[in-house]
Write an enzyme that holds these catalytic residues in place. Structure first.
Site, mmCIF file in Angstrom:
data_model
loop_
_atom_site.group_PDB
_atom_site.id
_atom_site.type_symbol
_atom_site.label_atom_id
_atom_site.label_comp_id
_atom_site.label_asym_id
_atom_site.label_seq_id
_atom_site.Cartn_x
_atom_site.Cartn_y
_atom_site.Cartn_z
ATOM 1 N N ARG A 174 44.867 -7.253 -18.478
ATOM 2 C CA ARG A 174 44.063 -8.081 -19.181
ATOM 3 C C ARG A 174 42.673 -8.037 -18.136
ATOM 4 O O ARG A 174 42.849 -7.653 -17.055
ATOM 5 C CB ARG A 174 44.506 -9.523 -19.174
ATOM 6 C CG ARG A 174 45.247 -9.975 -19.955
ATOM 7 C CD ARG A 174 44.597 -10.240 -21.323
ATOM 8 N NE ARG A 174 45.335 -10.862 -22.434
ATOM 9 C CZ ARG A 174 45.973 -10.112 -23.240
ATOM 10 N NH1 ARG A 174 46.073 -8.952 -23.172
ATOM 11 N NH2 ARG A 174 46.520 -10.690 -24.298
ATOM 12 N N GLU A 196 35.224 -9.871 -21.543
ATOM 13 C CA GLU A 196 35.079 -8.949 -22.627
ATOM 14 C C GLU A 196 34.899 -10.058 -23.942
ATOM 15 O O GLU A 196 35.258 -11.041 -23.982
ATOM 16 C CB GLU A 196 36.396 -8.253 -22.857
ATOM 17 C CG GLU A 196 37.561 -8.922 -23.163
ATOM 18 C CD GLU A 196 38.945 -7.944 -23.372
ATOM 19 O OE1 GLU A 196 38.885 -7.332 -22.392
ATOM 20 O OE2 GLU A 196 39.520 -8.180 -24.441
ATOM 21 N N HIS A 205 39.735 -2.587 -25.851
ATOM 22 C CA HIS A 205 41.141 -3.415 -25.852
ATOM 23 C C HIS A 205 41.837 -2.875 -27.206
ATOM 24 O O HIS A 205 41.719 -3.634 -28.079
ATOM 25 C CB HIS A 205 40.750 -4.908 -25.829
ATOM 26 C CG HIS A 205 41.589 -5.697 -25.563
ATOM 27 N ND1 HIS A 205 41.660 -6.967 -24.873
ATOM 28 C CD2 HIS A 205 43.039 -5.525 -25.839
ATOM 29 C CE1 HIS A 205 42.999 -7.750 -24.976
ATOM 30 N NE2 HIS A 205 43.876 -6.771 -25.447
HETATM 31 C C1 GLV Z 1 46.869 -7.348 -26.481
HETATM 32 O O1 GLV Z 1 46.382 -7.333 -25.446
HETATM 33 C C2 GLV Z 1 48.152 -8.173 -26.483
HETATM 34 O O2 GLV Z 1 48.303 -9.138 -25.601
HETATM 35 O O3 GLV Z 1 48.814 -7.898 -27.339
#
Ligand code: GLV
Length: 324
Positions: free
Chosen positions: A239, A268, A286
């Site tokens: 993250r 982000e 991401h």
């Molecule tokens: C993506 O980052 C998720 O947490 O599924």
């Protein structure tokens, strides 16, 4: 009357159609951006929601949402939720674990390979028309097979990466986690438990897979980067906020570490401007779980979590326990 739910962001048409069989659905297939105020107002008019990791369900939002009963996050991470506040208000929270584990581990490995072997940097060079002849040191990077990977955060995804590293690439696997794995799990991943310091000091490739919480904020900052080998790579598929991106940009520019691969960023979709100008970083928006079958599985599980809550009183993969 069907319960009223909101789907915060665009989703597969057939999943939306399935939701409409059970619910009166407000969709956002047009992907109209939310402000916190417009999102809070919209959510307050529904009893259920299907959210993504960028839609907040925190104490401020919840205060306005007195009719809300269940929120299904289409993500395994749920740092956009205030789960204790949801529990206190009797709101069922759920996420989408398991269905994305192997796809996300694949991507962690892809980002490691791209970073260590300088794939995007060399592609940009080629596209700029700068490739005129072969050279012995042209885009020579770090070795992957036979090297040491240090995995910080050894949950399901971390273990998936460890299996790929140990069994596919003959890598030595070291890991650090809040709790140590069972002896069987360590054997399956061929992984050895070490302190965070040992991991940072000895790994050729550091892979971050820890969940975000205030306690894990800036797990990797200037001090931790200084402990890593100057030849090491850092990969963040966890993250934004786990890494101090400003400190990382300095370490990359000054070659205090060799390279980084980042799929997640502090704040982000904004990216720290200094990361955009250093060459030795691979940047992706991401997308670690973004294979089509996995995104379908995540959407279907999130939908089933809502259907299950409103028909059986409990989501399939709940994050809290509430009475319906
Ligand atoms: C993506 O980052 C998720 O947490 O599924």
């Amino acid at each position: 009357m069907k319960p009223k739910i909101i789907v915060a962001r665009p989703i597969f048409d057939d999943v939306l159609a399935r939701l409409r069989e059970h619910f009166d659905v407000t969709d956002n297939q047009a992907d109209t951006p939310w402000t916190k105020a417009s999102w809070t107002k919209a959510l307050s008019q529904h009893v259920g929601a299907l959210t993504t990791g960028s839609d907040p369900v925190d104490a401020d939002v919840l205060q306005a949402c007195t009719h809300l009963k269940a929120v299904a996050n289409m993500a395994v991470g749920y740092n956009n939720f205030d789960v204790p506040a949801m529990t206190a208000q009797g709101v069922q929270a759920s996420n989408t674990p398991d269905v994305l584990t192997e796809t996300t581990a694949d991507f962690g490995f892809a980002l490691l390979m791209a970073t260590a072997r300088r794939i995007t940097e060399s592609e940009h060079y080629l596209r700029r028309g700068e490739w005129t002849q072969w050279r012995y040191d042209m885009f020579a990077g770090a070795e992957v097979h036979g090297s040491t990977i240090g995995i910080l955060g050894m949950g399901r995804i971390g273990q998936g990466i460890a299996r790929r590293a140990a069994h596919g690439f003959g890598m030595k696997v070291i890991y650090h986690n809040r709790s140590r794995l069972s002896a069987e799990a360590e054997a399956e991943c061929k992984a050895s438990y070490v302190s965070k310091e040992t991991l940072l000091q000895t790994a050729d490739h550091v892979m971050l897979v820890v969940p975000y919480s205030p306690a894990s904020h800036h797990t990797i900052g200037a001090a931790e980067l200084a402990q890593m080998k100057p030849t090491a790579t850092l990969i963040n598929i966890a993250r934004g906020g786990i890494v101090d991106d400003a400190a990382l940009a300095v370490a990359l520019r000054e070659k205090r570490i060799a390279a980084a691969g980042l799929d997640v960023f502090e704040g982000e979709p904004q990216v720290h401007p200094d990361l955009l100008t250093v060459p030795n970083v691979v940047l992706t928006p991401h997308i670690a779980s973004a294979s089509i079958p996995t995104r379908r599985a995540m959407a279907n599980l999130a939908a089933d979590n809502l259907i299950s809550y409103f028909t059986q009183g409990k989501s399939l993969t709940p994050l809290n326990s509430v009475s319906a």
